[in-house]
Design an enzyme around this catalytic site. Structure first.
Site, short mmCIF file in Angstrom:
data_model
loop_
_atom_site.label_atom_id
_atom_site.label_comp_id
_atom_site.label_asym_id
_atom_site.label_seq_id
_atom_site.Cartn_x
_atom_site.Cartn_y
_atom_site.Cartn_z
N ASP A 155 107.13 97.12 52.30
CA ASP A 155 106.27 96.40 53.24
C ASP A 155 106.75 96.52 54.69
O ASP A 155 106.54 95.60 55.50
CB ASP A 155 106.15 94.91 52.86
CG ASP A 155 105.73 94.74 51.42
OD1 ASP A 155 104.84 95.48 50.99
OD2 ASP A 155 106.30 93.88 50.74
N LYS A 179 105.07 101.29 56.89
CA LYS A 179 105.26 102.74 56.98
C LYS A 179 103.96 103.45 57.35
O LYS A 179 103.97 104.48 58.02
CB LYS A 179 105.75 103.28 55.62
CG LYS A 179 107.12 102.76 55.23
CD LYS A 179 107.49 103.13 53.82
CE LYS A 179 106.78 102.34 52.76
NZ LYS A 179 107.11 100.92 52.67
N LYS A 192 101.79 102.81 59.47
CA LYS A 192 101.53 102.93 60.90
C LYS A 192 102.25 104.13 61.50
O LYS A 192 101.67 104.89 62.28
CB LYS A 192 101.95 101.63 61.60
CG LYS A 192 101.51 101.61 63.02
CD LYS A 192 101.85 100.32 63.71
CE LYS A 192 101.64 100.53 65.18
NZ LYS A 192 102.11 99.42 65.98
N ASN A 223 101.03 99.57 43.22
CA ASN A 223 101.89 98.42 43.55
C ASN A 223 102.06 98.36 45.06
O ASN A 223 102.37 97.33 45.63
CB ASN A 223 103.25 98.52 42.84
CG ASN A 223 103.89 99.91 42.92
OD1 ASN A 223 103.27 100.86 43.37
ND2 ASN A 223 105.13 100.01 42.50
N GLY A 279 100.72 98.81 49.06
CA GLY A 279 99.48 98.54 49.78
C GLY A 279 99.80 98.59 51.25
O GLY A 279 100.82 98.07 51.68
N HIS A 280 98.98 99.29 52.03
CA HIS A 280 99.20 99.21 53.46
C HIS A 280 97.90 99.26 54.22
O HIS A 280 96.89 99.73 53.73
CB HIS A 280 100.20 100.26 53.94
CG HIS A 280 99.85 101.66 53.55
ND1 HIS A 280 100.55 102.35 52.60
CD2 HIS A 280 98.88 102.47 53.98
CE1 HIS A 280 100.02 103.54 52.46
NE2 HIS A 280 99.00 103.64 53.29
N GLN A 324 106.93 101.64 48.87
CA GLN A 324 108.03 100.69 48.62
C GLN A 324 109.20 100.96 49.57
O GLN A 324 108.96 101.50 50.65
CB GLN A 324 108.49 100.74 47.15
CG GLN A 324 107.51 100.11 46.16
CD GLN A 324 106.38 101.03 45.75
OE1 GLN A 324 106.60 102.19 45.48
NE2 GLN A 324 105.17 100.51 45.70
N THR A 375 111.56 98.79 41.53
CA THR A 375 110.39 99.41 40.93
C THR A 375 110.91 100.58 40.06
O THR A 375 112.11 100.82 40.00
CB THR A 375 109.36 99.83 42.01
OG1 THR A 375 108.15 100.21 41.35
CG2 THR A 375 109.87 100.97 42.89
N THR A 408 99.92 92.65 50.60
CA THR A 408 98.61 93.32 50.68
C THR A 408 98.04 93.53 49.28
O THR A 408 96.83 93.52 49.09
CB THR A 408 98.76 94.73 51.31
OG1 THR A 408 99.79 94.69 52.29
CG2 THR A 408 97.50 95.23 51.94
N THR A 466 99.19 91.87 46.14
CA THR A 466 99.09 90.71 45.25
C THR A 466 98.82 89.41 46.00
O THR A 466 98.55 88.39 45.37
CB THR A 466 100.41 90.53 44.46
OG1 THR A 466 101.46 90.36 45.41
CG2 THR A 466 100.70 91.73 43.59
N ARG A 474 100.97 87.60 47.31
CA ARG A 474 102.12 86.69 47.16
C ARG A 474 102.82 86.47 48.51
O ARG A 474 102.91 87.39 49.32
CB ARG A 474 103.16 87.29 46.20
CG ARG A 474 102.72 87.28 44.76
CD ARG A 474 103.81 87.84 43.87
NE ARG A 474 103.99 89.28 44.02
CZ ARG A 474 104.89 89.98 43.34
NH1 ARG A 474 105.73 89.38 42.53
NH2 ARG A 474 104.97 91.29 43.50
#
Ligand code: IMP
Length: 433
Positions: free
Chosen positions: A13, A16, A18, A38, A40-41, A223, A238, A298, A300, A302
């Site tokens: 998170d 990356k 960008k 898993n 997301g960006h 990740q 992961t 992004t 989940t 959480r």
């Protein structure tokens, strides 16, 4: 332009997407080399926000080739949904290629992920529940199904039936669950296979040609370093290789074709899911970072765990990735704090001081961070476009990070939009060194 690997230097998170989007303006190809949905960006272009899970961020540049390479595990339903959504928004997909060698995630992987997490009791990893671990486990156990087989209707039906028989035995006999229905999966997934087939090819050859031609390939990590299956905080990791080495394994490219590795880090630290996090702040400062940095997943949704920047972790990331440079982001989030801290070592339970990350960090409950405290800055900096205009204390923070990790900070990100970036060293971005 150079062949550059972009890698997360923390626990994922780091934004990356960008820096990949920035580098993509000059390259000829962007390759996603590991992980699955898993990750997301988001990339913000003008007023528009694009969210990706599997498709490389480079897809927004129509003259670039975008590749989902061998090391990725692709959930066909999610991928089709993502591609259709992009196409509906006018993004061209003719420049996308998907490796015939990447493994696919099927419904039994998601069910396995859920059941295995449940059975871990108090030792849950906090996975994203997307079936990532079980898909990589099947790959290693050699009963995974690859994209090339998936788009071959007869072969897929035969493989699915054979694998599902043993999965169902476990679901019913071990977990007391209903078996999954092969025919139902087949009828749904055949549609996805038809949609994806035109994109599938031998991507290793394509990537080699682009990398060897010197036109510039950007290897987009997912990740982060500390989530790597071998070099991360195992078992709270992961199941793939987010590190720079993963870009070689996950694409079929040899190390001599790589010109540089850019690590991406936030100006503080976050982590989602369980596991060691020495600088975590379970107080109002941690909560303030979370709110200001919008630190919610992004994928989940959480809430992310937040804490001060950990230079010990960053130094480790520099070492195991061979970082040539660091892209430091989210500096704007630190505005308004009276003082900001950087962790420069750990005090262990027996009183010794560690300045390097111990390989057993995941099980070390005795470590307390040793901080350096720097004066903060009150000014909002998200609209600043020149280094010289940054408050002195923000500049001092960046200088200190650079000194502690021993690699140059080449870009500063002060917000999610493309223009909220200060380029500090254009040469490194061009050449990778
Ligand atoms: P999995 O990858 O879903 O198996 O999850 C394993 C661990 O990695 C969990 O702690 C997840 O929260 C974490 N994780 C996986 N993908 C990401 C990501 O893109 N960002 C941050 N954490 C992630």
């Amino acid at each position: 332009m150079a062949n550059i690997i972009v890698v997360g230097a923390q626990w994922g998170d780091e934004a990356k997407g960008k820096i990949v989007d920035y580098l993509a303006q000059r390259g000829s190809m962007v390759v996603r080399y590991s992980g699955g949905n898993n990750a997301g960006h988001s990339v913000i272009v003008g007023e528009e926000e694009f969210k990706f899970h599997l498709v490389p961020a480079g897809i927004l540049h129509p003259d670039l080739l975008c590749v989902i390479a061998d090391g990725v595990v692709a959930d066909p339903g999610i991928l089709v949904k993502e591609l259709k959504a992009l196409s509906d928004r006018g993004v061209t997909l003719s420049n996308l290629k998907i490796s015939a060698a990447c493994h696919i995630i099927l419904p039994y992987h998601r069910l396995q992920d859920e059941l295995e997490e449940e059975s871990r009791g108090d030792e849950k990893i906090g996975t994203t529940g997307r079936g990532i671990g079980p898909a990589y486990a099947d790959k290693s156990a050699r009963h995974g199904i690859r994209m090339g087989e998936f788009i071959d209707d007869e072969r897929f039906a035969a493989r699915l039936k054979s694998v599902l028989a043993s999965k169902n035995a476990v679901f019913t006999k071990v977990y007391g669950r209903e078996p999954l229905d092969a025919d139902a999966i087949l009828s749904e997934y055949r549609e996805y296979a038809k949609f994806l087939a035109p994109f599938v090819t031998d991507t290793a050859a394509l990537i080699y040609e682009a990398a060897a031609s010197g036109k510039g390939v950007i290897f987009e990590g997912a990740q982060g370093t500390l989530l790597d299956i071998d070099l991360g905080t195992y078992p709270y990791v992961t199941s793939s290789h987010p590190i720079a080495g993963g870009a070689l394994l996950g694409t079929g490219i040899g190390p001599t074709l790589i010109d540089g590795v850019i690590g991406v880090a936030k100006s503080y630290t976050t982590r989602v899911g369980a596991g060691a996090f020495p600088t975590e702040l379970n107080d109002e400062t941690g909560a303030a970072i979370r709110e200001k940095g919008h630190e919610y997943g992004t994928t989940t949704g959480r809430a992310r765990r937040c804490g001060w920047l950990d230079a010990v972790i960053l130094k480790y990331a520099c070492r195991v990735n061979g970082l040539s440079a660091l892209a430091l982001g989210h500096l704007d989030v630190l505005s308004g704090f009276k003082e900001v801290k950087i962790c420069v070592g750990y005090q262990s339970g027996d009183g010794t001081r560690l300045s390097d990350m111990p390989s057993n960090l995941a099980s070390r409950t005795d470590l307390t961070p040793i901080y350096e405290t720097l004066p903060g800055w009150t000014e909002e900096i998200d609209q600043i476009s020149q280094w010289e205009e940054l408050p002195h204390n923000a500049q001092a923070f960046v200088h200190r990070v650079q000194e502690l990790i021993g690699v140059p900070v080449v870009t500063l990100s002060l917000g999610p939009a493309r223009h909220q970036t200060i380029i500090l060293n254009e040469r490194v971005l061009q050449t990778g060194k």
